[in-house]
Design an enzyme around this catalytic site. Structure first.
Site, mmCIF file in Angstrom:
data_model
loop_
_atom_site.group_PDB
_atom_site.id
_atom_site.type_symbol
_atom_site.label_atom_id
_atom_site.label_comp_id
_atom_site.label_asym_id
_atom_site.label_seq_id
_atom_site.Cartn_x
_atom_site.Cartn_y
_atom_site.Cartn_z
ATOM 1 N N GLY A 15 0.645 -1.073 -0.285
ATOM 2 C CA GLY A 15 0.032 -0.233 0.097
ATOM 3 C C GLY A 15 0.806 1.035 0.369
ATOM 4 N N CYS A 59 -15.272 -2.820 -27.931
ATOM 5 C CA CYS A 59 -17.089 -2.701 -28.311
ATOM 6 C C CYS A 59 -17.440 -2.635 -26.918
ATOM 7 C CB CYS A 59 -17.627 -4.297 -28.943
ATOM 8 S SG CYS A 59 -16.686 -3.950 -30.913
#
Ligand code: LLP
Length: 425
Positions: free
Chosen positions: A224, A338
């Site tokens: 992190g 798409c």
């Protein structure tokens, strides 16, 4: 000059694109090594193990570089464990933290000598049934988290991760009944945040929890570490100050415990994020009354982070014809899938609202250079629209370029289907 995007000259990028085809992931060895060393030298506490959270980027060539830097491994699945073993890590250098696991997985990990970090009371119960197990560690949720968005925040009451801190006494008694010694306490509070303050605060909460474990040998504060993706908005984390604060806390903690407790951390993103670049070719430029779009031959299938989290990735274009118009226009950079949400330039609030960026006049054949794709872009890629996966190349420290993963094929896409793939139709 950008410090977070590749410094490879355009000419060489075009050569790579022409030689290996686009889309193409380009990884740079020098950047990975320098990040590994930066973290290592900032921590002065002598009893330290740094693991690489290999979910960030799991290619063999990358794992081998990181192993050479003296790092160990944090794995989140049996297959990540097996990939790390294949890259030369020893079982005792690998740590397994998975939210769900079966008896068979735990059995194999125990047989191989990989330490398991249990993330729920049920996992401790499960591990207790596996022959040969003697020790484990536990992942705790210290009650607070921090991340880029809710989707990458892994602490606090809304997170599924770990054993909530008010249940650690249950964890102790379940482990005791199962004949397991808890030798490590772990917390990972989230990923992709832009400040180190929450991390440092939660370190203290985790140490307070860990201090109550009689068999404690190590604490692990997870990963992190913040990484700059947007140089106009974010600052690099003060890594020296962080290393100093961490080292001082550990010195004091070991003193309080009356023995040397090992410090472990497991960064992923910090080590590889800046090392990766995605190259793609402009395939169309088109307009609506509101926007000018540039379509490139990649999409969320090769970097899902902008559409999934609203993440910002730096983008520039290398132009085939540098003499083309130098007027700047605002373009929405969109992928070839798409899918309307297949757009790279969106607001960073996760809303999916388009946010055009300014580039000099673009045309078909120009090369998109997207930075900071080293972490969680390659590992989260997919074959949507049956698009072939890109090849990956590694630019070595001596400047040589090696293919480390070949381009995907239709056969790759179909190989697990029952109706077997066959050449031709
Ligand atoms: N340790 C554990 C237990 C983790 O779950 C993670 C990341 C790390 C360490 C490494 O965190 P890092 O240093 O890389 O921030 N897909 C998201 C990131 C998910 C992170 C998952 N866990 C993204 O693209 O931002």
């Amino acid at each position: 000059m950008s410090t977070i995007m590749t410094q490879i000259p355009d000419e060489k990028l075009f050569t790579m694109a022409d030689t290996y085809h686009t889309p193409l992931y380009v990884f740079e060895e020098a950047m990975i090594r320098s990040r590994c060393r930066e973290i290592k030298t900032s921590i002065t506490y002598p009893h330290t193990v740094i693991r690489y959270a290999c979910k960030a980027l799991t290619l063999q060539a990358i794992l081998k570089i990181i192993r050479e830097e003296g790092y160990w491994i944090d794995a989140s699945s049996l297959n990540e464990v097996l990939r790390a073993l294949r890259a030369g890590f020893r079982p005792e250098e690998i740590y397994y933290t998975g939210e769900g696991a079966t008896f068979a997985v735990y059995e194999e990990l125990v047989q191989r000598g990989v330490l398991i970090n249990c993330t729920s009371l049920d996992q401790i119960r499960l591990l207790g049934k596996v022959p040969g197990r003697t020790v484990c560690s536990i992942r705790t949720n210290p009650g607070e988290g921090s991340g880029e968005t809710n989707k990458t925040n892994t602490g606090g009451p809304s997170s599924k991760h770990g054993i909530y801190f008010d249940q650690v006494e249950d964890a102790k008694s379940i482990a005791k009944a199962a004949g397991l010694r808890i030798i490590g306490v772990h917390a990972h509070i989230g990923s992709g945040g832009h400040s180190i303050e929450p991390w440092l605060r939660i370190k203290d909460l985790t140490l307070a929890i860990a201090s109550t474990f009689p068999d404690l040998q190590f604490v692990n504060f997870g990963g992190g570490l913040p990484v700059v993706y947007n140089e106009t908005k974010q600052k690099p984390m003060p890594i020296r100050d962080w290393g100093k604060a961490l080292s001082e806390s550990m010195e004091a903690f070991s003193q309080k415990m009356g023995r040397e407790i090992t410090l472990q951390i497991e960064p992923g993103r910090y080590i590889v994020a800046h090392s990766g670049t995605l190259l793609a070719e402009v395939q169309a430029v088109k307009s609506t009354p509101d926007y000018r779009f540039v379509i490139v031959n990649t999409g969320l299938n090769h970097n899902i982070r902008p559409s999934m989290y609203g993440s910002f990735h730096p983008i520039r274009f290398a132009r085939r014809n540098p003499g083309a118009g130098s007027d700047k226009h605002a373009y929405v950079v969109a992928g070839y899938l798409c899918e309307s949400g297949d757009v790279f330039t969106v607001k960073d609030d996760g809303s999916g609202i388009l946010e055009p960026r300014e580039f000099e006049e673009l045309s078909v054949g120009d090369l998109m250079v997207m930075g900071c794709v080293g972490a969680y872009s390659h590992t989260m890629k997919n074959e949507y629209n049956s698009m072939n996966l890109p090849a990956s190349v590694l630019v070595c420290e001596d400047g040589s370029v090696n293919v480390i993963e070949r381009r995907g094929t239709l056969k790759d896409i179909m190989q697990r289907e029952v109706e077997a793939y066959s050449e031709g139709r």
